[in-house]
Design a protein around this motif. Sequence first.
Motif, short mmCIF file in Angstrom:
data_model
loop_
_atom_site.label_atom_id
_atom_site.label_comp_id
_atom_site.label_asym_id
_atom_site.label_seq_id
_atom_site.Cartn_x
_atom_site.Cartn_y
_atom_site.Cartn_z
N UNK A 135 0.84 -1.20 0.00
CA UNK A 135 0.00 0.00 0.00
C UNK A 135 0.87 1.25 0.00
N UNK A 136 0.53 2.16 -0.90
CA UNK A 136 1.22 3.46 -0.94
C UNK A 136 0.17 4.54 -0.71
N UNK A 145 -12.04 8.30 -12.92
CA UNK A 145 -11.19 7.31 -13.57
C UNK A 145 -10.59 6.31 -12.60
N UNK A 146 -10.77 6.53 -11.29
CA UNK A 146 -10.24 5.62 -10.27
C UNK A 146 -11.33 5.43 -9.20
N UNK A 147 -12.52 5.03 -9.65
CA UNK A 147 -13.68 4.96 -8.77
C UNK A 147 -13.51 4.02 -7.59
N UNK A 153 -3.12 0.12 -3.83
CA UNK A 153 -2.61 -1.19 -3.43
C UNK A 153 -2.24 -1.99 -4.66
N UNK A 154 -1.17 -2.78 -4.54
CA UNK A 154 -0.74 -3.62 -5.65
C UNK A 154 0.30 -4.62 -5.22
N UNK A 161 0.13 3.70 -12.11
CA UNK A 161 -1.28 4.08 -11.92
C UNK A 161 -1.39 5.28 -11.00
N UNK A 162 -0.56 5.33 -9.97
CA UNK A 162 -0.61 6.45 -9.03
C UNK A 162 -0.15 7.74 -9.70
N UNK A 163 0.88 7.66 -10.52
CA UNK A 163 1.33 8.87 -11.23
C UNK A 163 0.26 9.38 -12.19
N UNK A 164 -0.44 8.47 -12.85
CA UNK A 164 -1.53 8.91 -13.74
C UNK A 164 -2.63 9.60 -12.94
#
Length: 501
Positions: free
Chosen positions: A278-279, A307-309, A325-326, A334-337
């Motif tokens: 988790x970040x 876009x990240x519902x 989480x990943x 994904x986080x940067x986007x």
Amino acid sequence: MRARPSTSPITLGELARIRPLAGAELHLADPARTVEQVVLAETFDRLRHCLPHELVVLHDEAATGGWSLAAALHLAWERNLSAVVVSRTVAGASSAALAERLAMSLIVVEDDPIEVALQLAGQVSAPAAARAQRQARIAELLAEQTGIRGVLGVLNRELQGVPVALVVGEVVVAGQAAALAERPQARQIEVEVHAAGERSAARLVAAAPVPGPAGVDQVASLLRLARPSLQAAWARNRLDAAARAAHEQAAFGLLRRLGDGEAPSWTAELGWQVGLHNRAVWLAPERPEGEPSEEVTYLIRASWQRGHGGWPLIAEGDGWISWHSGPDADDVAALRRALTGFRDSAVAHRLVVGVGRAHEGVGGLMRSVAEARLAAHVAREAGAGSVQWFDQVGAAAALAWLPTTEIAQVADLTLAELMAAKDRAPLVQTVLAVLDAGGSLSQASKQLGVHRNTVLARLARARQLGLTYDEPGQRLALHVLCYALTTLWSRSRSGSEPSPP
């Protein structure tokens, strides 16, 4: 067969959105091109007598093969016709390519050309009725929508070339941000969207090209037509968002009490994968102003989750917590986007963003949350819209928690002569640069962009005014004092805080 229209001729773009052309294969060179008459052409001789702004439906001899269509397209181009309509049995890929080269609109239909011509003749002769037919169809589509994005999707599909957005304040909640962009030969149209109690909650904004495929009055009419569906979707969305927010808030509180325990099974119901790496992300106001209102939280949630519902958003204190989480701790794509897409909203709401490191499990999430909050405090020094990753901060985050205003006030008592000097700012800045560089004059001069002799002269003057930075017993205190003064003056110049006393 000719049909003469009334005033305000209908455009190709409007005809293309209603039957019989809705669903046809369209190659429109200019959707804003008006159609003043409809001609059913059985022969090439009939084509040679057509007038500009006429729409021609090919039939019989004039549409017996690909070569005939090519000749018809050339004639249509010479006669400056609005468009050519032909059956699919005649048209081919080469026909579309030729139409594109000639900048001639070509429409390929599945139905009988004679039936198509009759329907088009009625629509062109009575454009008001055709527009009413289109509005009735759009009203049906809007009534079927249950969400804000669905309503905006219908508007943007139906008003091709006219971007539409739902705006709260200056933040785009849904739709196309291009609706707010200032463009030449485009007119902005706004319709208020009211919440309960006739309170204005948002605005529908469209940027209509002038001239364009849809007139300004027609665009405004469609926006008003969408308002009831949008108000219903808005109320439903607020209720759903409030329920989910309360659910997430309670679930996060339970997770926090778990400490280092395993992720409970109920987290999967929320779409959380806290058992992985988790970040955390901390969204915070550029300048703390107490707990944010429910309205602000709703807007932040809508912007962040666009876009990240599935990403959570937990209101806490003066900010909001989220996380990604990943399975791969190093995968931040994904986080940067998400951060890139959120930047405009962060600037509009005067927010900064802190990002923690990736840690595994529930305990790791809580540690990342603490890191993200520290990073957000550091990000405040760079102003609204800035993003700070804890990986790049480390122990320096402690400086962000210093009570800079209170520390700076000490300077009035202990360094009165320095604070009265007109050149106090460059003197304090130079001393801070030297202390940051561990006493290296060359590094300090490079950081400040001035000559080494300038640094020496400023240090000598600062010492004369009582800033004895090189005394071991005072070095730490003066270092912190210079940092606080520089930070406070920087904020004052940006206009985010009043000047220090």
